[in-house]
Design an enzyme around this catalytic site. Structure first.
Site: not given
Lengths: 333, 333
Positions: B53, B55-56, B109, B218
């Site tokens: 994802g 955002g990291h 994933d 998260h």
């Protein structure tokens, strides 16, 4: 206050103990953690020294290393280091061919660096000074000498650092640093306050839907406070102020620095850069170098700044040169 | 929500447009911005692919480059990319000697990478997988296969990336990646929530004086929520959990990663590292490599994680190797 700290009084010195424990390429002199110098001095090279308050990492001390700076006097959070600290760093980095001071336009730093230069002069060390004043928001055109130095000082470090590494003289390195200074413009925007550890609460308050255009990196007031708009509109407003006082022509080359102030995610810096690139492309301005990340922060402040350096052939060459410091590495090719 | 963004729906793709506009060393395939690959593929080298994802940042895509990874499938914020995207990246990075997948232990994933591996197999591409599970807080000893992958995946990237750059075979690179995986432990602590752009408010709430030990990147629940103590005490608690399930002996070598989760100032990460170093020194454990900064973030979450890799001679050599990616550069010497 949501901070990782022990006694707030020790914030800076414990941070420095961490720096030295992590990065053997830097050390300190005069038994003073706040007199940081390179551990690998280069014989015959012009010494480059900076200094200023803590709370802005990687600025200032993070750029001491190969191809950049040789020393940094480290102040308390948002406080100037002392003249004595600057003088000790000067003596340590001097290789007999003089020392250039590069720092931001803040009265405490100016007073203390002036005093350090006088002390160095008594020792026969030649010192020149270049004072960064890139913050467009902090004074009008014609009064640039009143402007604050912010993230754009990175370009001065990079240009002067590469020039000194090439073996240029103090006069030449100072000429180049001053050119980089004059050719750099920065606009910033803040979304939230920082918290100074010894104070323990926000430096200023700002509404949940507000931004402050032109705020300084210590929370100095900006030009206007308004509702936070779309990212592209924010960039358009910032870039308009930069374009208004520069003469970038189609075919000109620039370097861009998108700087996060501390609390803003990297993803958002790239969204800002996307728009900067569109605006440069629309004018036919060539992006030759870009750096995106945290370069001059204000602790955990959310916000960002855009710095642009108008390149000539010389500055382009110096931007491309390799660098290796604890916080900044540039690999050629 | 204090974010620089346009339409939240476009957050990831605009971020990617910024990435491509800034970093010509990466590009994309299949007309899909989310299929990111190196622009300088190396003939005959094992391909290294990651994904996960958004955002990291810098995780995951930020480590595609020389000496690290060859491709990354990019999902929405905190969402898995699709099997098709992973498959397209796989095809693009395969140089005829196979592809290694390195990603974190999240069910979406895993399902999609498994599917991509099957599709690749039909094309005759050999695929192996190493699934990072370094987060000590997310399951007990004996059930390590249930643990989440967090910042420590960096060590797997670095080890495998350097091994592949040396020209080792898929089997060898996979063996090394798996060793780095088994030898890595991470503990994290969160001080504030992140905000997912399309949601627009904090993922969770946490008191003004609280911390959550072991929270996931998260916002997954951690081990305990308690009053935020002194930095040294926080590190002591985190390191105790790491020491409890490792067998570092005096004279052993380690690499350390102090990772900021997004909103925590760099200064504080160095205060944390200072204590980590003290604890290692007290046990006679040698710090051979250290990286401090933002490596695997959770948007603007305040907090940090400590990852430790227990080195042997081979891993030590691979950590020292040069790397040059948009978000991570390692200069030798």
């Amino acid at each position: 206050m949501k901070k990782f700290l022990n006694d707030p009084v020790n914030f800076v010195d414990e941070m420095l103990e961490g720096i030295y424990a992590a990065h053997p390429m830097v050390t300190y002199v005069n038994d003073d953690l706040r007199c940081l110098v390179t551990a690998k001095p280069k014989a015959g090279k012009v010494g480059l020294t900076t200094g200023g308050g803590s709370g802005h990492l990687p600025t200032f001390l993070g750029f001491v290393g190969d191809g950049m700076l040789d020393g940094a006097a480290v102040g308390g959070v948002f406080q100037s280091p002392s003249a004595e600290q600057m003088y000790q760093v000067t003596k340590a980095v001097d290789q007999g061919v003089g020392v250039l001071y590069i720092y931001g336009n803040y009265s405490g730093d100016i007073i203390n660096f002036d005093m350090a230069a006088e002390l160095a002069d008594l020792d026969g060390i030649a010192v020149k000074q270049v004072v960064g004043n890139d913050d467009v928001a902090s004074s009008i055109v014609g009064e640039e000498h009143k402007r604050r130095g912010v993230a754009g000082i990175f370009f001065i470090y990079k240009a002067a650092g590469a020039a000194a590494a090439e073996g240029l003289s103090l006069d030449e390195v100072a000429r180049i640093a001053d050119k980089a200074r004059m050719k750099t413009r920065t606009m910033g925007v803040a979304l939230s306050s920082c918290v100074v550890p010894e104070i323990g609460h926000a430096t200023f308050s700002i509404g949940e839907d507000e931004m402050e255009i032109g705020m300084g990196i210590h929370g100095e007031p900006g030009i206007s406070r308004k509702k936070l708009g779309a990212a592209d509109a924010v960039v358009d407003e910032m870039m308009e102020r930069i374009f208004n006082e520069t003469d970038y022509k189609s075919g000109d080359d620039v370097a861009v620095l998108i700087n996060g102030l501390g609390g803003t995610p990297l993803e958002e810096l790239y969204i800002l850069f996307r728009r900067v690139r569109q605006l440069l492309d629309a004018r036919g301005v060539n992006l030759k170098h870009v750096w995106i990340g945290e370069f001059a922060t204000s602790m955990e402040m959310a916000g960002a700044s855009i710095s642009i350096l108008h390149l000539d052939e010389e500055l382009d060459r110096l931007m491309a040169a390799p660098a290796n410091t604890p916080f900044f590495k540039h690999v050629t090719g």
